[in-house]
Design a protein around this motif. Sequence first.
Motif, PDB file in Angstrom:
ATOM      1  N   CYS A   1     -20.372  28.571 -20.724  1.00 59.43           N
ATOM      2  CA  CYS A   1     -19.459  27.464 -20.471  1.00 59.43           C
ATOM      3  C   CYS A   1     -18.013  27.825 -20.825  1.00 59.43           C
ATOM      4  O   CYS A   1     -17.762  28.535 -21.795  1.00 59.43           O
ATOM      5  CB  CYS A   1     -19.910  26.265 -21.309  1.00 59.43           C
TER       6      CYS A   1
ATOM      7  N   PHE B   1     -15.164  26.215 -22.474  1.00 60.16           N
ATOM      8  CA  PHE B   1     -15.013  25.041 -23.325  1.00 60.16           C
ATOM      9  C   PHE B   1     -13.701  24.306 -23.104  1.00 60.16           C
ATOM     10  O   PHE B   1     -13.517  23.211 -23.617  1.00 60.16           O
ATOM     11  CB  PHE B   1     -15.204  25.419 -24.792  1.00 60.16           C
TER      12      PHE B   1
ATOM     13  N   ASP C   1     -13.059  23.196 -20.276  1.00 60.95           N
ATOM     14  CA  ASP C   1     -13.551  22.178 -19.343  1.00 60.95           C
ATOM     15  C   ASP C   1     -14.396  21.174 -20.134  1.00 60.95           C
ATOM     16  O   ASP C   1     -15.629  21.244 -20.158  1.00 60.95           O
ATOM     17  CB  ASP C   1     -14.363  22.844 -18.233  1.00 60.95           C
ATOM     18  N   LYS C   2     -13.728  20.244 -20.803  1.00 64.45           N
ATOM     19  CA  LYS C   2     -14.420  19.278 -21.670  1.00 64.45           C
ATOM     20  C   LYS C   2     -15.433  18.449 -20.904  1.00 64.45           C
ATOM     21  O   LYS C   2     -16.481  18.088 -21.426  1.00 64.45           O
ATOM     22  CB  LYS C   2     -13.392  18.375 -22.347  1.00 64.45           C
ATOM     23  N   LYS C   3     -15.121  18.140 -19.660  1.00 62.07           N
ATOM     24  CA  LYS C   3     -16.026  17.308 -18.846  1.00 62.07           C
ATOM     25  C   LYS C   3     -17.361  18.016 -18.600  1.00 62.07           C
ATOM     26  O   LYS C   3     -18.401  17.367 -18.482  1.00 62.07           O
ATOM     27  CB  LYS C   3     -15.370  16.936 -17.513  1.00 62.07           C
TER      28      LYS C   3
ATOM     29  N   VAL D   1     -18.919  20.100 -20.713  1.00 59.02           N
ATOM     30  CA  VAL D   1     -19.712  19.923 -21.937  1.00 59.02           C
ATOM     31  C   VAL D   1     -20.240  18.492 -21.999  1.00 59.02           C
ATOM     32  O   VAL D   1     -21.404  18.262 -22.310  1.00 59.02           O
ATOM     33  CB  VAL D   1     -18.876  20.258 -23.187  1.00 59.02           C
ATOM     34  N   GLU D   2     -19.391  17.531 -21.671  1.00 65.61           N
ATOM     35  CA  GLU D   2     -19.815  16.126 -21.698  1.00 65.61           C
ATOM     36  C   GLU D   2     -20.926  15.850 -20.689  1.00 65.61           C
ATOM     37  O   GLU D   2     -21.824  15.053 -20.951  1.00 65.61           O
ATOM     38  CB  GLU D   2     -18.611  15.216 -21.465  1.00 65.61           C
TER      39      GLU D   2
ATOM     40  N   SER E   1     -12.697  22.726 -31.211  1.00 61.97           N
ATOM     41  CA  SER E   1     -13.028  21.547 -30.419  1.00 61.97           C
ATOM     42  C   SER E   1     -14.403  21.083 -30.873  1.00 61.97           C
ATOM     43  O   SER E   1     -15.293  21.904 -31.095  1.00 61.97           O
ATOM     44  CB  SER E   1     -13.081  21.904 -28.935  1.00 61.97           C
ATOM     45  N   CYS E   2     -14.586  19.770 -31.007  1.00 62.53           N
ATOM     46  CA  CYS E   2     -15.861  19.245 -31.492  1.00 62.53           C
ATOM     47  C   CYS E   2     -16.354  18.128 -30.591  1.00 62.53           C
ATOM     48  O   CYS E   2     -15.623  17.178 -30.319  1.00 62.53           O
ATOM     49  CB  CYS E   2     -15.696  18.722 -32.921  1.00 62.53           C
ATOM     50  N   TRP E   3     -17.596  18.269 -30.137  1.00 65.66           N
ATOM     51  CA  TRP E   3     -18.298  17.195 -29.447  1.00 65.66           C
ATOM     52  C   TRP E   3     -19.415  16.737 -30.372  1.00 65.66           C
ATOM     53  O   TRP E   3     -20.123  17.566 -30.952  1.00 65.66           O
ATOM     54  CB  TRP E   3     -18.904  17.675 -28.142  1.00 65.66           C
TER      55      TRP E   3
ATOM     56  N   TYR F   1     -15.507  13.160 -28.507  1.00 68.06           N
ATOM     57  CA  TYR F   1     -14.811  14.439 -28.624  1.00 68.06           C
ATOM     58  C   TYR F   1     -13.682  14.274 -29.630  1.00 68.06           C
ATOM     59  O   TYR F   1     -13.012  13.236 -29.648  1.00 68.06           O
ATOM     60  CB  TYR F   1     -14.226  14.869 -27.274  1.00 68.06           C
TER      61      TYR F   1
ATOM     62  N   ASP G   1     -10.554  16.869 -31.740  1.00 71.44           N
ATOM     63  CA  ASP G   1      -9.952  18.103 -32.204  1.00 71.44           C
ATOM     64  C   ASP G   1      -8.768  17.707 -33.069  1.00 71.44           C
ATOM     65  O   ASP G   1      -8.494  16.516 -33.251  1.00 71.44           O
ATOM     66  CB  ASP G   1      -9.568  19.042 -31.044  1.00 71.44           C
TER      67      ASP G   1
END
Length: 182
Positions: free
Chosen positions: A18, A20, A22-24, A26-27, A84-86, A126, A128
Amino acid sequence: MTNYINSLKDLAEKLASCNFLDKKKVESYLANLNLDVKQLAENCIWDEKKYTRNVVYRDNKFEMLLLCWKIGHKSPIHDHNGSSCWMKILQGTAEERTYSYIKENQNFKNIKLINQSTLSATNYVYIDDEVGIHQVENTGKTNLITLHIYAKPIGTCLRYEFDHDLTSKAEFQNDHKFNLDK
């Protein structure tokens, strides 16, 4: 047709390739998780005094952890040291408090609550260091399990204590290495 992700091993494999930024993406993986939470809970380490950090996967690009919280457990207010944290709620109910801040010489100043949310199973968030610093608490009536994905792995953070207006550096201690093949 939705492609569900049925194991943490499958999620780790998808995240390994991935981007990362591209947050979408991961979501979308988090939205399509279909995990056996009861089995996960049985394979985690729990502690009566503090939440526990169960490492699921870690490489130099990202890490994935299951955090297990008994009723009333809460994290300190903390940053994410550039990661970055999800966070996805797998079981239970959490309260997330997000704060704005100014960072001066490794100290947090002008801490102000900017958002307070109640999260339940299937919710994900999400955060950060640009979004803010935050605190998570199990405010529910059952044990809480949260899935955390950190892109880059997070080994240390800064923690803040309102009572003493004190910022301190903390090194994370993991409680358990989760077996992905279970």
